[in-house]
Design an enzyme around this catalytic site. Sequence first.
Site, mmCIF file in Angstrom:
data_model
loop_
_atom_site.group_PDB
_atom_site.id
_atom_site.type_symbol
_atom_site.label_atom_id
_atom_site.label_comp_id
_atom_site.label_asym_id
_atom_site.label_seq_id
_atom_site.Cartn_x
_atom_site.Cartn_y
_atom_site.Cartn_z
ATOM 1 N N HIS A 61 17.983 88.612 35.141
ATOM 2 C CA HIS A 61 16.782 89.426 35.324
ATOM 3 C C HIS A 61 15.997 88.897 36.519
ATOM 4 O O HIS A 61 15.772 87.693 36.640
ATOM 5 C CB HIS A 61 15.912 89.406 34.062
ATOM 6 C CG HIS A 61 14.918 90.521 34.029
ATOM 7 N ND1 HIS A 61 13.799 90.550 34.832
ATOM 8 C CD2 HIS A 61 14.884 91.668 33.305
ATOM 9 C CE1 HIS A 61 13.110 91.654 34.593
ATOM 10 N NE2 HIS A 61 13.753 92.358 33.675
ATOM 11 N N ARG A 116 19.018 95.962 39.136
ATOM 12 C CA ARG A 116 18.621 94.571 38.908
ATOM 13 C C ARG A 116 19.430 93.560 39.708
ATOM 14 O O ARG A 116 18.893 92.558 40.173
ATOM 15 C CB ARG A 116 18.731 94.245 37.409
ATOM 16 C CG ARG A 116 17.626 94.855 36.599
ATOM 17 C CD ARG A 116 17.790 94.562 35.131
ATOM 18 N NE ARG A 116 16.662 95.079 34.379
ATOM 19 C CZ ARG A 116 16.587 95.077 33.061
ATOM 20 N NH1 ARG A 116 17.576 94.584 32.348
ATOM 21 N NH2 ARG A 116 15.525 95.561 32.451
#
Length: 589
Positions: free
Chosen positions: A283, A332
Amino acid sequence: MTTTAPAADAAATSLPSSDPATDDVLPRLATRLAAPPAGWTVQVDAIVVGSGIAGLTAALELRTRVPRVLLVTKDLLGSGSTVWAQGGIAAALDPEDSPAAHLSDTLVAGAGLCDPRAVEVLVTEGPARVRELVGRGAVFDTAPDGQISLTREGGHHADRIAHAGGDATGAEISRALVAQIEAVRDDPGIEVIEHALVLDVLTGPPDADGRPGAACGVTLHVIGEGQRDGVGAALGKAVIFATGGIGQVFRSSTNPPQATGDGIAAALRAGAALGDVEFVQFHPTVLWLGSGVKGQLTLVSEAVRGEGALLLDTDGVRFMPDVHPMAELAPRDVVAHAIVRQMAATGSDHVWLDARHLGADFLRKRFPTIHERLLEHGIDLTNDLVPVAPAQHYHSGGVVTDLVGRSSLRGLYAAGEVACTGVHGANRLASNSLLEGLVFAHRAAKHVTEQVAAGALHQQEPVVRAGDEALVAAASRSRVQRLATDGPGVLRSADGLRRAAVGLAAVPTDAHQRHDDGRLLAAPQVAEWETTNVHQVASVLTATALAREESRGGHARADFPATDERWRVRLNARLGHDGRLELSRTPID
């Protein structure tokens, strides 16, 4: 739409035996954990392992459709990864949106490795499954007209993310599903065992080719507060793994402490095929609190950037518009890699997330959980720049399944993060994970129901699998995590991966037999079993990351920075007869 071919065996081709990338580093792994013999036995029709959105959904669907279901969870019912999901659940609920548009965004994020059939299932069945969640008591945020309020996140070209409590979507979904389980907990058709770690999949007599027979139950250890004690055996006609991810393989992760890769490792030991293991999503925006911080870290949801927050380097320069047309809302993997490169360019160990311009009242209302968690660390989202850096967040790979959740091992199903359905490909699109767990758990439960009713799944007698047993001392976990972080971390290279492979191979896996200064290194217990799973997952991850000589999605190689169409394949991993890891490739249709 076909539901056949649990895909690791469909059109798979082995990697060349002389492949210099992997021939000398493929690990030899044990086929079972070292553990005491089972002291008790329970027999049911279906066993569900895990209590996130996938496990709870599967158990609820099975409860009234087969005579007896066992739901096993490692901690409390509401303690899985689902409860930590901030961003939301994606579904084409807006009349101006469409499943086709959702499919397109998912395929783009997956970087050419999604299975289009699995994505079609996800996006077409997803809206109905979300509405069923509402019927089960989940309360989503609503617009003034009473409809579910929808927002946008990275990689999506439409507002299709449903939230609950602003940034507490997973917690609300978990609350609603746990309440449904609690309401029927006294039903004789279901048994719930909390605080129980599943050790191994039990398998029947070997097939003609010598591979393990069908799954016919699990061994499990009740940690001390469940309904049964010690190590036991649960026998069942079908086993559904919904055990979550692999976050604790790394030094830092947004995953809860329970995420030690138990389901993936147990499935591998039982003979099931794994796929896409090399694709790990880091992330981009995890709260950075210093290089020495370990364990579960605070996630700053992608939804913050979805509402307009910006990424700045430590010189105050916004850098994402020069990287991707969607800037901060790029997929991402793009954002995470850009952050790592910008950190290197500026000699920093973090970047800044700037949400101040969105307004204090809006931020407190939209992101109450994030705001509170940041305040605990002395950071005010409404006034301060937030230091962030990438950390492990999600695993796109797992146990290879078909469109109804079947693995390559008869009787074993998987759903949620533990599974490789083909939905995510090389990189998960934001907020598709909760939807995938929901949709495919529903499908797996339906298929198990049909198979039990038809007599196609029947109880087999477990036999001891050929191969070695293993136990890695809990004291080795930090060593394994360091090797995984430095090897198959955010940015990878052949040298780093080979060092990791050599280091992992040197970790003692016979701690239950090895003595040091007259003392046994370790005895079979929870910390050792978890560490053994972490070690096996790290070993497979390192081997597959070394084999894939390209960069794509959640797999970035500094020595192979380009995407190579020759690698538009799923890389499968399974154990051979001697326990040696075998790799094969399945073309993507």
